[in-house]
Design an enzyme around this catalytic site. Structure first.
Site, PDB file in Angstrom:
ATOM      1  N   ASP A 127       0.444   0.323   3.692  1.00 30.11           N
ATOM      2  CA  ASP A 127       1.435   0.783   2.721  1.00 30.11           C
ATOM      3  C   ASP A 127       2.806   0.314   3.195  1.00 30.11           C
ATOM      4  OD1 ASP A 127      -0.383   2.102   1.083  1.00 30.11           O
ATOM      5  OD2 ASP A 127      -0.106   4.034   2.073  1.00 30.11           O
ATOM      6  N   ASP A 140      -1.663   0.216  -5.298  1.00 30.36           N
ATOM      7  CA  ASP A 140      -1.364   1.562  -5.799  1.00 30.36           C
ATOM      8  C   ASP A 140      -0.647   1.497  -7.143  1.00 30.36           C
ATOM      9  OD1 ASP A 140      -2.461   2.693  -3.503  1.00 30.36           O
ATOM     10  OD2 ASP A 140      -0.524   2.794  -2.482  1.00 30.36           O
TER      11      ASP A 140
END
Length: 169
Positions: A127, A140
């Site tokens: 991330d 995402d």
């Protein structure tokens, strides 16, 4: 490839192409993030809204379930199989794009879970897009957009699949 002949091969191809675009974009940006960002460093993109910050997520959304990474691996694999099965009879381009984004995000996360550290089926998702309280990645964003698109398509009554065709002898 008889299973593909049951539905629209053009729409199925559109879904796969959309998935590949999401997968490649996500993995390329993750490769960049791992190479360019060091742990904890925040790089302002649109201050104060968006920064880049490298994190490795062992869990699901909001880092929940970090002790059961293998469950998320199985869930991602099931999502990939489910989308490929459901999409055999696609009836609209909207659903092809929505399922393509869902498939691309799921495949990318599955790849992270399978092949990243700390080991097979226990890997952490990269991330790096910091939205304040949340940190995510391109997959995402694609997953979120896919969910919104599928809700809109459902609310508008756009059919996911066409009627099954009779098999010829």
């Amino acid at each position: 490839m008889a299973w593909l002949a049951r539905g629209s091969s053009r729409l199925y191809g559109l879904m796969v192409l959309s998935a590949v675009v999401v997968l490649v974009a996500d993995q390329v940006t993750k490769f960049w993030a791992v190479a360019a960002l060091s742990g904890g460093e925040r790089l302002a993109v649109i201050p104060p809204l968006i920064h880049f910050r490298l994190l490795y997520n062992a869990g699901a959304a909001f880092s929940t379930g970090t002790g059961v990474t293998w469950v998320f691996t199985l869930a991602a694999a099931a999502a990939v199989i489910g989308v490929l099965y459901i999409a055999r009879r696609l009836a609209s381009a909207g659903w092809a794009f929505g399922l393509g984004a869902l498939l691309g995000g799921a495949v990318s996360h599955l790849g992270d879970r399978l092949f990243r550290e700390p080991g097979f089926a226990r890997g952490h998702v990269v991330d790096f897009i910091d939205y304040g309280p949340f940190v995510g990645n391109v997959a995402d964003i694609a997953l979120f957009c896919a969910c919104v698109a599928m809700m809109v398509l459902s609310l508008r009554g756009v059919p996911l699949a066409g009627a099954p065709r009779e098999e010829s002898a």
